[in-house]
Structure formats: C-alpha cells, structure tokens
Design a protein around this motif. Structure first.
Motif, short mmCIF file in Angstrom:
data_model
loop_
_atom_site.label_atom_id
_atom_site.label_comp_id
_atom_site.label_asym_id
_atom_site.label_seq_id
_atom_site.Cartn_x
_atom_site.Cartn_y
_atom_site.Cartn_z
N LYS A 2 0.83 -1.20 0.00
CA LYS A 2 0.00 0.00 0.00
C LYS A 2 0.87 1.26 0.00
CE LYS A 2 -3.69 2.25 2.55
NZ LYS A 2 -4.53 2.26 3.74
N GLN A 3 0.55 2.21 -0.85
CA GLN A 3 1.29 3.47 -0.92
C GLN A 3 0.69 4.46 0.07
OE1 GLN A 3 1.38 5.23 -4.79
NE2 GLN A 3 2.81 6.81 -4.22
N ASN A 4 1.55 5.19 0.79
CA ASN A 4 1.08 6.21 1.73
C ASN A 4 0.40 7.34 0.98
OD1 ASN A 4 2.08 4.93 4.00
ND2 ASN A 4 4.07 5.93 3.86
N LYS A 5 -0.66 7.86 1.57
CA LYS A 5 -1.33 9.04 1.01
C LYS A 5 -1.14 10.18 1.99
CE LYS A 5 -4.80 6.64 -1.66
NZ LYS A 5 -6.22 6.51 -1.98
N PHE A 6 -0.65 11.29 1.50
CA PHE A 6 -0.40 12.46 2.33
C PHE A 6 -1.42 13.54 2.00
CE2 PHE A 6 3.87 10.54 1.69
CZ PHE A 6 4.11 10.16 3.00
N PRO A 7 -1.68 14.42 2.97
CA PRO A 7 -2.57 15.55 2.68
C PRO A 7 -1.97 16.42 1.58
CG PRO A 7 -2.12 15.37 5.05
CD PRO A 7 -1.20 14.41 4.34
N PRO A 8 -2.80 17.19 0.90
CA PRO A 8 -2.28 18.08 -0.15
C PRO A 8 -1.16 18.98 0.38
CG PRO A 8 -4.68 18.07 -0.17
CD PRO A 8 -4.25 17.30 1.05
N TRP A 10 1.77 17.99 1.36
CA TRP A 10 2.66 17.24 2.24
C TRP A 10 3.29 16.10 1.45
CZ3 TRP A 10 3.49 17.87 7.63
CH2 TRP A 10 2.81 18.94 8.20
N ASP A 11 4.54 15.78 1.82
CA ASP A 11 5.21 14.62 1.25
C ASP A 11 6.04 13.97 2.35
OD1 ASP A 11 7.44 16.28 1.55
OD2 ASP A 11 7.68 16.63 -0.58
N GLU A 12 6.70 12.90 2.02
CA GLU A 12 7.47 12.17 3.03
C GLU A 12 8.55 13.04 3.67
OE1 GLU A 12 9.92 7.98 3.47
OE2 GLU A 12 8.71 8.34 1.69
#
Length: 51
Positions: A2-8, A10-12
């Motif tokens: 599963k790929q992480n989903k970040f808020p608009p 935001w990134d790792e």
C-alpha cells in the motif's frame, strides 16, 4: 504494498521534518511552545472530555 497518502502539500520529506523537529525538542522548548500557543489570540482551543 500500500502506498502512503499524504494531505495536499505534504510529502514524506515534510513529514520527516516535523517528526525530527518534535523528537529533538527539549522539554523546556516544548513547554515554551505550548505556553506561547495559549497566549495566541488568533487561535481557539477547545477542551474535549476524555470520558
């Protein structure tokens, strides 16, 4: 996997910088930051009962 989903916006890298900030903050710095937020009249804090 599963790929992480970040808020608009935001990134790792941004997530990691926030984690690093708080993990490296001293107790005195954390208290000072919390006290400053309590004095900030541009925000509203709401108490939520735990029960």
């Amino acid at each position: 996997m599963k790929q992480n989903k970040f808020p608009p916006g935001w990134d790792e890298e941004r997530i990691q910088s926030v984690i690093d900030y708080y993990e490296n903050q001293t107790a005195d710095e954390a208290i000072a930051e919390a006290e400053a937020r309590l004095q900030d009249e541009s925000i509203t804090l709401i108490e939520v009962p735990t029960e």
